[in-house]
Design a protein around this motif. Structure first.
Motif, PDB file in Angstrom:
ATOM      1  N   ASP A  88       0.824  -1.210   0.000  1.00  0.00           N
ATOM      2  CA  ASP A  88       0.000   0.000   0.000  1.00  0.00           C
ATOM      3  C   ASP A  88       0.854   1.255   0.000  1.00  0.00           C
ATOM      4  OD1 ASP A  88       0.989  -0.128   2.564  1.00  0.00           O
ATOM      5  OD2 ASP A  88      -0.968  -0.007   3.569  1.00  0.00           O
ATOM      6  N   ASN A  89       2.177   1.063   0.051  1.00  0.00           N
ATOM      7  CA  ASN A  89       3.119   2.176   0.037  1.00  0.00           C
ATOM      8  C   ASN A  89       3.614   2.379  -1.399  1.00  0.00           C
ATOM      9  OD1 ASN A  89       5.596   3.618   0.047  1.00  0.00           O
ATOM     10  ND2 ASN A  89       5.860   3.190   2.225  1.00  0.00           N
ATOM     11  N   PRO A  90       3.354   3.548  -2.005  1.00  0.00           N
ATOM     12  CA  PRO A  90       3.774   3.773  -3.398  1.00  0.00           C
ATOM     13  C   PRO A  90       5.274   3.576  -3.617  1.00  0.00           C
ATOM     14  CG  PRO A  90       2.240   5.477  -2.689  1.00  0.00           C
ATOM     15  CD  PRO A  90       2.591   4.689  -1.466  1.00  0.00           C
ATOM     16  N   ASP A  91       6.093   3.939  -2.626  1.00  0.00           N
ATOM     17  CA  ASP A  91       7.539   3.744  -2.777  1.00  0.00           C
ATOM     18  C   ASP A  91       7.871   2.260  -2.869  1.00  0.00           C
ATOM     19  OD1 ASP A  91       8.037   6.480  -2.699  1.00  0.00           O
ATOM     20  OD2 ASP A  91       8.287   6.501  -0.522  1.00  0.00           O
ATOM     21  N   ALA A  92       7.224   1.459  -2.025  1.00  0.00           N
ATOM     22  CA  ALA A  92       7.437   0.008  -2.097  1.00  0.00           C
ATOM     23  C   ALA A  92       6.942  -0.524  -3.431  1.00  0.00           C
ATOM     24  CB  ALA A  92       6.712  -0.679  -0.944  1.00  0.00           C
ATOM     25  N   GLY A  93       5.803  -0.001  -3.890  1.00  0.00           N
ATOM     26  CA  GLY A  93       5.266  -0.440  -5.168  1.00  0.00           C
ATOM     27  C   GLY A  93       6.232  -0.229  -6.313  1.00  0.00           C
ATOM     28  N   ARG A  94       6.912   0.909  -6.317  1.00  0.00           N
ATOM     29  CA  ARG A  94       7.870   1.188  -7.394  1.00  0.00           C
ATOM     30  C   ARG A  94       9.030   0.196  -7.367  1.00  0.00           C
ATOM     31  NH1 ARG A  94       6.037   6.540  -6.462  1.00  0.00           N
ATOM     32  NH2 ARG A  94       7.411   6.876  -4.681  1.00  0.00           N
ATOM     33  N   ILE A  95       9.476  -0.178  -6.155  1.00  0.00           N
ATOM     34  CA  ILE A  95      10.560  -1.162  -6.030  1.00  0.00           C
ATOM     35  C   ILE A  95      10.112  -2.510  -6.581  1.00  0.00           C
ATOM     36  CG2 ILE A  95      11.956  -2.476  -4.386  1.00  0.00           C
ATOM     37  CD1 ILE A  95      11.951   0.051  -2.604  1.00  0.00           C
TER      38      ILE A  95
END
Length: 262
Positions: free
Chosen positions: A239-246
């Motif tokens: 649910d964290n966009p930064d994690a999603g990008r990774i």
């Protein structure tokens, strides 16, 4: 018609669940691990007039998961949950468009909606592995995993975390890979609900003092590479966009939303 399923329904049930193996990984994993006769698990199915399975509901201890590719008897499933639940607030999860149909029918916990993604290629993962020494945890490492998670402010480490790690390793339904520095575990990632078709990656974490070094990405890449080599689809929530990008850089692609009521 809704009825409890048994081992005699296994072939029909798995043909039904394999229509959507990623979203059904928890149901598939629980049935493969514990079958139809465990006292902590029940499986019900809804059938149409022709005898075809059109919806499934699974109880695992005090948690419920439902799946249906189309319309289903949400009232009937809600009644079953109400009759078998041992808690006042119902824990329920599933594909968001299915799970939300129980809103207003049950006393559900607080809703959390997550992106659900899967990875079908190891092309990007292969570029990440090899930079670090990544080890596979054994039973002797369980307390170290729990200790690492407790050092992560964002993590909500439940009292049952240790027992769940042990059970997962003992049943081969979970694994944990990790990196250590000077004998201390500093990053880890685990799987849960591993089954013959898929696996959920969870518990991705890095000690706050060791972040920004690419440890977590390398561990997830190693999990992706090994799971795909074994014929298992790697899946995960975020649910964290930064994690999603990774995760997207590692080849994961969003396929929908997952709802959890806790």
């Amino acid at each position: 018609m809704i009825r409890r399923l048994t081992a005699e329904d296994h072939q029909q049930l798995f043909s039904f669940l394999q229509q959507d193996p990623s979203f059904n990984l928890f149901i598939i994993g629980d049935i493969e691990s514990f079958g139809y006769d465990a006292d902590f698990q029940d499986v019900w199915g809804q059938f149409d007039d022709a005898g075809s399975l059109i919806a499934v509901l699974l109880r695992y201890y005090d948690s419920y998961i439902s799946y249906a590719p189309g319309d289903f008897d949400a009232d009937g499933f809600a009644r079953l949950i109400g009759e078998t639940a041992r808690t006042l607030t119902i824990e329920l999860s599933g594909k968001e468009e299915i799970a939300r149909q129980f809103e207003g029918r049950l006393a559900l916990g607080t809703k959390r909606t997550l992106y659900f993604c899967e990875c079908r290629t190891d092309e990007y993962a292969r570029q990440q592995i090899g930079a670090f020494s990544i080890k596979k945890a054994g039973l002797a490492d369980v307390d170290r995993i729990v200790d690492l998670r407790r050092r992560i402010p964002e993590f909500d480490t439940r009292p049952t975390a240790r027992d769940m790690l042990v059970k997962g390793m003992e049943t081969n339904s979970a694994r944990t890979y990790y990196i250590e520095q000077d004998g201390k575990m500093v990053a880890a990632a685990s799987t849960t609900a591993e089954n013959s078709l898929s696996a959920m990656i969870v518990g991705v974490c890095t000690d706050p003092e060791h972040r920004g070094k690419g440890y977590a990405s390398a561990i997830v890449a190693k999990l992706v590479y090994d799971l795909l080599a074994e014929g298992k689809m790697p899946c995960l929530f975020y649910d964290n966009p930064d994690a999603g990008r990774i995760y997207h850089r590692l080849g994961f692609r969003d396929i929908g939303l997952w709802a959890m009521y806790r």
